[in-house]
Design a protein around this motif. Structure first.
Motif, mmCIF file in Angstrom:
data_model
loop_
_atom_site.group_PDB
_atom_site.id
_atom_site.type_symbol
_atom_site.label_atom_id
_atom_site.label_comp_id
_atom_site.label_asym_id
_atom_site.label_seq_id
_atom_site.Cartn_x
_atom_site.Cartn_y
_atom_site.Cartn_z
ATOM 1 N N TYR A 1 0.862 -1.182 0.000
ATOM 2 C CA TYR A 1 0.000 0.000 0.000
ATOM 3 C C TYR A 1 0.898 1.231 0.000
ATOM 4 O O TYR A 1 1.839 1.331 0.789
ATOM 5 C CB TYR A 1 -0.899 0.047 1.235
ATOM 6 N N GLY A 2 0.633 2.153 -0.917
ATOM 7 C CA GLY A 2 1.416 3.384 -0.977
ATOM 8 C C GLY A 2 2.698 3.262 -1.756
ATOM 9 O O GLY A 2 3.433 4.247 -1.884
ATOM 10 N N GLU A 3 2.981 2.081 -2.307
ATOM 11 C CA GLU A 3 4.217 1.907 -3.072
ATOM 12 C C GLU A 3 4.230 2.792 -4.307
ATOM 13 O O GLU A 3 5.268 3.361 -4.681
ATOM 14 C CB GLU A 3 4.413 0.438 -3.450
ATOM 15 N N ASP A 4 3.072 2.966 -4.948
ATOM 16 C CA ASP A 4 2.970 3.815 -6.126
ATOM 17 C C ASP A 4 3.097 5.292 -5.759
ATOM 18 O O ASP A 4 3.714 6.082 -6.477
ATOM 19 C CB ASP A 4 1.657 3.548 -6.853
ATOM 20 N N TYR A 5 2.519 5.666 -4.625
ATOM 21 C CA TYR A 5 2.607 7.052 -4.166
ATOM 22 C C TYR A 5 4.052 7.420 -3.838
ATOM 23 O O TYR A 5 4.521 8.514 -4.163
ATOM 24 C CB TYR A 5 1.711 7.232 -2.941
ATOM 25 N N ALA A 6 4.770 6.496 -3.212
ATOM 26 C CA ALA A 6 6.172 6.737 -2.881
ATOM 27 C C ALA A 6 6.997 7.015 -4.134
ATOM 28 O O ALA A 6 7.791 7.962 -4.181
ATOM 29 C CB ALA A 6 6.738 5.536 -2.122
ATOM 30 N N ASP B 1 -8.128 -3.484 -0.619
ATOM 31 C CA ASP B 1 -8.423 -2.250 0.121
ATOM 32 C C ASP B 1 -9.920 -2.062 0.314
ATOM 33 O O ASP B 1 -10.404 -0.948 0.503
ATOM 34 C CB ASP B 1 -7.816 -1.040 -0.584
ATOM 35 N N SER B 2 -10.679 -3.156 0.256
ATOM 36 C CA SER B 2 -12.127 -3.084 0.437
ATOM 37 C C SER B 2 -12.480 -3.263 1.914
ATOM 38 O O SER B 2 -12.040 -4.212 2.560
ATOM 39 C CB SER B 2 -12.800 -4.173 -0.400
ATOM 40 N N ALA B 3 -13.272 -2.320 2.449
ATOM 41 C CA ALA B 3 -13.772 -2.405 3.834
ATOM 42 C C ALA B 3 -12.635 -2.621 4.827
ATOM 43 O O ALA B 3 -12.642 -3.565 5.624
ATOM 44 C CB ALA B 3 -14.805 -3.516 3.957
ATOM 45 N N LEU B 4 -11.673 -1.729 4.793
ATOM 46 C CA LEU B 4 -10.515 -1.872 5.673
ATOM 47 C C LEU B 4 -10.897 -1.626 7.130
ATOM 48 O O LEU B 4 -11.651 -0.700 7.435
ATOM 49 C CB LEU B 4 -9.426 -0.865 5.285
ATOM 50 N N PRO B 5 -10.374 -2.433 8.061
ATOM 51 C CA PRO B 5 -10.548 -2.118 9.479
ATOM 52 C C PRO B 5 -9.892 -0.779 9.792
ATOM 53 O O PRO B 5 -8.911 -0.375 9.138
ATOM 54 C CB PRO B 5 -9.832 -3.268 10.189
ATOM 55 N N LEU B 6 -10.412 -0.080 10.793
ATOM 56 C CA LEU B 6 -9.893 1.246 11.137
ATOM 57 C C LEU B 6 -8.399 1.194 11.455
ATOM 58 O O LEU B 6 -7.643 2.085 11.046
ATOM 59 C CB LEU B 6 -10.667 1.810 12.333
ATOM 60 N N GLU B 7 -7.974 0.174 12.155
ATOM 61 C CA GLU B 7 -6.555 0.057 12.512
ATOM 62 C C GLU B 7 -5.677 -0.021 11.266
ATOM 63 O O GLU B 7 -4.624 0.612 11.187
ATOM 64 C CB GLU B 7 -6.340 -1.176 13.383
ATOM 65 N N THR B 8 -6.137 -0.789 10.272
ATOM 66 C CA THR B 8 -5.377 -0.911 9.030
ATOM 67 C C THR B 8 -5.370 0.402 8.263
ATOM 68 O O THR B 8 -4.327 0.840 7.753
ATOM 69 C CB THR B 8 -5.974 -2.020 8.148
ATOM 70 N N ALA B 9 -6.524 1.061 8.176
ATOM 71 C CA ALA B 9 -6.598 2.351 7.483
ATOM 72 C C ALA B 9 -5.685 3.375 8.133
ATOM 73 O O ALA B 9 -4.997 4.147 7.448
ATOM 74 C CB ALA B 9 -8.040 2.851 7.469
#
Length: 271
Positions: free
Chosen positions: A207-212, A241-249
């Motif tokens: 997650y975020g590898e493309d943004y980096a 990334d569907s319905a992520l738990p708050l901790e993961t988000a």
């Protein structure tokens, strides 16, 4: 918001003016002009559609489709082995600790990767047969180190769902790379000059590898944009990334904040 963020970057010495480094000529030969890169793990319901979307592209030069099969445990590997097309490159990395970014690295550093590397997620589809030609043409028109298109949100049956078109029109040539520090992503599909990308590489995360990578590229090079939809982003229950738990988000958001911090520090130092 953009005005406030821009003025803040100027105050702290991290704002970048409208000046870009030229994209260097490649120092090596490539097997094809472009490669569609598809990292995949356990997508037996969607991988055939994605690969076919890539293979059906109409271009004026050669291309291949590099699928990095990250040790799938469902029928994904079997499905890929059953696709009889010489343009399909099915890579299974030796390492078993790779995230999406690590899979991208396996593709771009392979001998099969083309002059340009163009993203296609294993859930998604190109919105027409001319997308690859258009993206590569835009990369060469700049020439740009990276090009980002626009996408339409659809459900599994390809019916459009809210919010529909995602085009990130807040990006402008004059301030796009500064504005990139305040938004949560740049859009899709993403395409790269492989020679530039090989000097940077992706972080080995999912997650975020493309943004980096986009932030790092934007520090030096101009990024081209396509503002009409060229990509169908399929939303279904199998999305990572569907319905992520708050901790993961929260963990994902924290990681992107860290990326912004690192990039701001680098821009201040270089400035």
């Amino acid at each position: 918001m953009e005005t406030i963020a821009t003025e803040h970057l100027k105050r702290i010495g991290a704002w970048l003016e409208l000046r870009f480094d030229p994209v260097p000529e490649p120092a090596e030969a490539y097997p094809v002009r472009a490669s569609v890169v598809i990292p995949v793990r356990n997508r037996e319901r969607t991988i055939a559609d994605s690969v076919q979307s890539a293979l059906s592209q109409k271009t004026d030069s050669d291309f291949n489709v590099v699928v990095v099969d990250n040790h799938s445990t469902d029928r994904t590997t079997e499905i890929l082995r059953g696709i009889a097309d010489s343009r399909l490159v099915h890579l299974v990395p030796e390492r078993k600790d790779l995230g999406i970014g690590g899979c991208w690295n396996a593709a771009i550093y392979s001998n099969s990767c083309g002059r340009y590397a163009v993203q296609l997620d294993s859930d998604d589809l190109y919105n027409g047969a001319d997308v690859l030609q258009r993206i590569v043409g835009e990369l060469e028109r700049g020439p740009y180190a990276m090009v980002v298109g626009s996408y339409t949100m659809v459900d599994f049956s390809l019916k459009q769902i809210p919010p529909g078109l995602i085009d990130h029109r807040e990006w402008t040539r004059e301030n796009g790379r500064n504005n990139a520090l305040r938004i949560n992503g740049l859009g899709a599909p993403r395409a790269f000059d492989t020679s530039v990308l090989r000097k940077i590489a992706f972080p080995n995360v999912s997650y975020g590898e493309d943004y980096a990578v986009a932030l790092r590229i934007s520090r030096n090079y101009e990024i081209g944009r396509i503002y009409d939809s060229v990509y169908l982003c399929r939303r279904w229950e199998g999305n990572t990334d569907s319905a992520l738990p708050l901790e993961t988000a929260n963990r994902y958001d924290s990681y992107k904040d860290w990326l912004r911090t690192v990039e701001i520090l680098a821009r201040r130092k270089n400035g």
